[in-house]
Design a protein around this motif. Sequence first.
Motif, PDB file in Angstrom:
ATOM      1  N   ASP A 104       0.830  -1.198   0.000  1.00 43.65           N
ATOM      2  CA  ASP A 104       0.000   0.000   0.000  1.00 43.65           C
ATOM      3  C   ASP A 104       0.868   1.253   0.000  1.00 43.65           C
ATOM      4  N   SER A 105       0.955   1.941  -1.139  1.00 43.83           N
ATOM      5  CA  SER A 105       1.774   3.152  -1.226  1.00 43.83           C
ATOM      6  C   SER A 105       1.144   4.325  -0.501  1.00 43.83           C
ATOM      7  N   MET A 106      -0.078   4.164  -0.024  1.00 41.08           N
ATOM      8  CA  MET A 106      -0.736   5.211   0.758  1.00 41.08           C
ATOM      9  C   MET A 106      -0.621   4.935   2.265  1.00 41.08           C
ATOM     10  N   ASN A 107       0.227   3.994   2.629  1.00 43.94           N
ATOM     11  CA  ASN A 107       0.471   3.702   4.043  1.00 43.94           C
ATOM     12  C   ASN A 107       1.967   3.513   4.247  1.00 43.94           C
ATOM     13  N   MET A 108       2.720   4.579   4.045  1.00 44.27           N
ATOM     14  CA  MET A 108       4.162   4.511   4.166  1.00 44.27           C
ATOM     15  C   MET A 108       4.604   4.179   5.591  1.00 44.27           C
ATOM     16  N   THR A 125      12.353   9.185  14.888  1.00 44.17           N
ATOM     17  CA  THR A 125      12.222   8.546  13.587  1.00 44.17           C
ATOM     18  C   THR A 125      11.925   9.616  12.540  1.00 44.17           C
ATOM     19  N   GLY A 126      12.090   9.232  11.264  1.00 53.60           N
ATOM     20  CA  GLY A 126      12.022  10.236  10.214  1.00 53.60           C
ATOM     21  C   GLY A 126      10.624  10.640   9.825  1.00 53.60           C
ATOM     22  N   ASP A 127       9.813   9.689   9.408  1.00 54.50           N
ATOM     23  CA  ASP A 127       8.490  10.068   8.890  1.00 54.50           C
ATOM     24  C   ASP A 127       7.527   8.894   8.919  1.00 54.50           C
ATOM     25  N   LEU A 128       7.407   8.287  10.079  1.00 51.39           N
ATOM     26  CA  LEU A 128       6.432   7.202  10.234  1.00 51.39           C
ATOM     27  C   LEU A 128       5.012   7.740  10.300  1.00 51.39           C
ATOM     28  N   GLY A 129       4.851   8.953  10.790  1.00 53.78           N
ATOM     29  CA  GLY A 129       3.517   9.497  10.972  1.00 53.78           C
ATOM     30  C   GLY A 129       2.792   8.821  12.120  1.00 53.78           C
ATOM     31  N   ALA A 130       1.543   9.200  12.318  1.00 54.45           N
ATOM     32  CA  ALA A 130       0.772   8.684  13.452  1.00 54.45           C
ATOM     33  C   ALA A 130       0.526   7.186  13.342  1.00 54.45           C
ATOM     34  N   VAL A 131       0.277   6.706  12.116  1.00 58.82           N
ATOM     35  CA  VAL A 131       0.023   5.271  11.927  1.00 58.82           C
ATOM     36  C   VAL A 131       1.286   4.460  12.188  1.00 58.82           C
ATOM     37  N   GLY A 132       2.392   4.863  11.573  1.00 58.41           N
ATOM     38  CA  GLY A 132       3.641   4.141  11.739  1.00 58.41           C
ATOM     39  C   GLY A 132       4.176   4.199  13.156  1.00 58.41           C
ATOM     40  N   GLN A 133       3.963   5.311  13.843  1.00 59.66           N
ATOM     41  CA  GLN A 133       4.433   5.424  15.226  1.00 59.66           C
ATOM     42  C   GLN A 133       3.796   4.369  16.107  1.00 59.66           C
ATOM     43  N   LYS A 134       2.489   4.166  15.959  1.00 62.11           N
ATOM     44  CA  LYS A 134       1.799   3.157  16.768  1.00 62.11           C
ATOM     45  C   LYS A 134       2.332   1.764  16.484  1.00 62.11           C
ATOM     46  N   ILE A 135       2.603   1.471  15.215  1.00 62.64           N
ATOM     47  CA  ILE A 135       3.132   0.155  14.850  1.00 62.64           C
ATOM     48  C   ILE A 135       4.517  -0.043  15.441  1.00 62.64           C
ATOM     49  N   LEU A 136       5.385   0.982  15.331  1.00 63.12           N
ATOM     50  CA  LEU A 136       6.739   0.890  15.865  1.00 63.12           C
ATOM     51  C   LEU A 136       6.722   0.638  17.367  1.00 63.12           C
ATOM     52  N   ILE A 137       5.910   1.391  18.089  1.00 67.83           N
ATOM     53  CA  ILE A 137       5.843   1.226  19.544  1.00 67.83           C
ATOM     54  C   ILE A 137       5.399  -0.184  19.903  1.00 67.83           C
ATOM     55  N   ASP A 138       4.419  -0.713  19.176  1.00 68.29           N
ATOM     56  CA  ASP A 138       3.940  -2.073  19.440  1.00 68.29           C
ATOM     57  C   ASP A 138       5.013  -3.111  19.127  1.00 68.29           C
ATOM     58  N   LEU A 139       5.713  -2.952  18.014  1.00 69.52           N
ATOM     59  CA  LEU A 139       6.736  -3.922  17.624  1.00 69.52           C
ATOM     60  C   LEU A 139       7.894  -3.955  18.622  1.00 69.52           C
ATOM     61  N   LEU A 140       8.341  -2.784  19.067  1.00 71.46           N
ATOM     62  CA  LEU A 140       9.436  -2.756  20.039  1.00 71.46           C
ATOM     63  C   LEU A 140       8.986  -3.257  21.409  1.00 71.46           C
ATOM     64  N   TYR A 141       7.722  -3.017  21.736  1.00 75.68           N
ATOM     65  CA  TYR A 141       7.203  -3.512  23.015  1.00 75.68           C
ATOM     66  C   TYR A 141       7.232  -5.038  23.039  1.00 75.68           C
ATOM     67  N   GLN A 142       6.959  -5.636  21.881  1.00 75.75           N
ATOM     68  CA  GLN A 142       7.010  -7.100  21.785  1.00 75.75           C
ATOM     69  C   GLN A 142       8.425  -7.628  21.995  1.00 75.75           C
ATOM     70  N   LYS A 143       9.438  -6.788  21.747  1.00 77.73           N
ATOM     71  CA  LYS A 143      10.831  -7.174  21.959  1.00 77.73           C
ATOM     72  C   LYS A 143      11.330  -6.792  23.346  1.00 77.73           C
ATOM     73  N   GLY A 144      10.434  -6.222  24.154  1.00 71.47           N
ATOM     74  CA  GLY A 144      10.789  -5.894  25.528  1.00 71.47           C
ATOM     75  C   GLY A 144      11.244  -4.464  25.753  1.00 71.47           C
ATOM     76  N   TYR A 145      10.979  -3.569  24.787  1.00 75.33           N
ATOM     77  CA  TYR A 145      11.403  -2.178  24.920  1.00 75.33           C
ATOM     78  C   TYR A 145      10.195  -1.249  24.858  1.00 75.33           C
ATOM     79  N   ASP A 146      10.121  -0.334  25.821  1.00 77.23           N
ATOM     80  CA  ASP A 146       9.054   0.663  25.842  1.00 77.23           C
ATOM     81  C   ASP A 146       9.663   2.027  25.516  1.00 77.23           C
TER      82      ASP A 146
END
Length: 357
Positions: free
Chosen positions: A215-219, A250-271
Amino acid sequence: MTKQYTCGASSISFQEPVFIQSCASVTGQKEGDGPLGSCFDMICPDPMFGASTWEAAESTMQKEAATLAIGKAGLKPADIRLLFAGDLLAQTAASSFGTAGMGIPFYGLFSACSTMGEALSLSALCIAAGYGEHILCATSSHFCSAEKEFRFPLGYGNQRPLSATWTVTGAGACVLGSQPPLPASGKSRPLRCGHSCIAITGLTTGRLVDYGLKDSMNMGGCMAPAACDTIHQNFLDFHRTPADYDAIFTGDLGAVGQKILIDLLYQKGYDICSCHQDCGILIYDSQKQDTHSGGSGCGCAASVLSSYILPGLLAGKWKRILFVPTGALLSKVSFNEGDTIPGIAHAVVIEKYEITS
């Protein structure tokens, strides 16, 4: 020559830092109307920047940022050993045409919206190895040229989903050097305040990460896994945790990407909730400016770094930050052929540095 050591699987630690001599930012009016408007060096109300095409406008903008950064460092183009520059256009056209007349030996880069991280990394490596005393990094993007390149001509009036980001019309440039910047003199305005300056002390090179998104509309969704991978690797290689950084940008994840990043790192044990910021979120007012998920583009991270992050470090707002520009590696050919969109993120450790001699 600066001593450097490979660190872990993907990182390099500079035992003697590489110094950021100066920085400059140039943006369009929409960016100037945002929360960081007072921080930019130049805001141009004309989206064409006096040129006849969108692409030429972007070239003009990048050249202006590069010229400003060189001048702030008290240097001339002839003093710059190498130029690492890039943009979003095919064959890095904005950089090639924008800096052609400066006469600086040139490496054109493409790492999508993470290009400023790539430029800073390669420049720091060259300086650390003794291949240049001063090296210039510059990147840019333009909303209109990027829409024309990757999505739809503006005349189509297409609808944008809420996950879409708005390509920043902006450019940022930094001059890196092997020695701390000299105090301000005449018209020079280097990144130095008393005995304090800004230095790159390490970097983590990103790996290609592909979760199969198309999806090029969900960078943000395409790039967040790469940001997670690079940040996680930085923690492992340097034996650090989020608490070791005053901020992670981070460079340009935006609001959508920020939520995904936080969730992914939380799964690895980092908040990272308390220290994470995103340049794409910072540059626009989500309540007053219709940019949906936030900002993106090579010029997003570069202009925020040059206008907000580096001056903030010098002022003591932070002491050590991790700068992680993020990129979605698609082209109009790969997208039209139905390929997935891999992501990349390059991390640069930047610190406030006290000059002792």
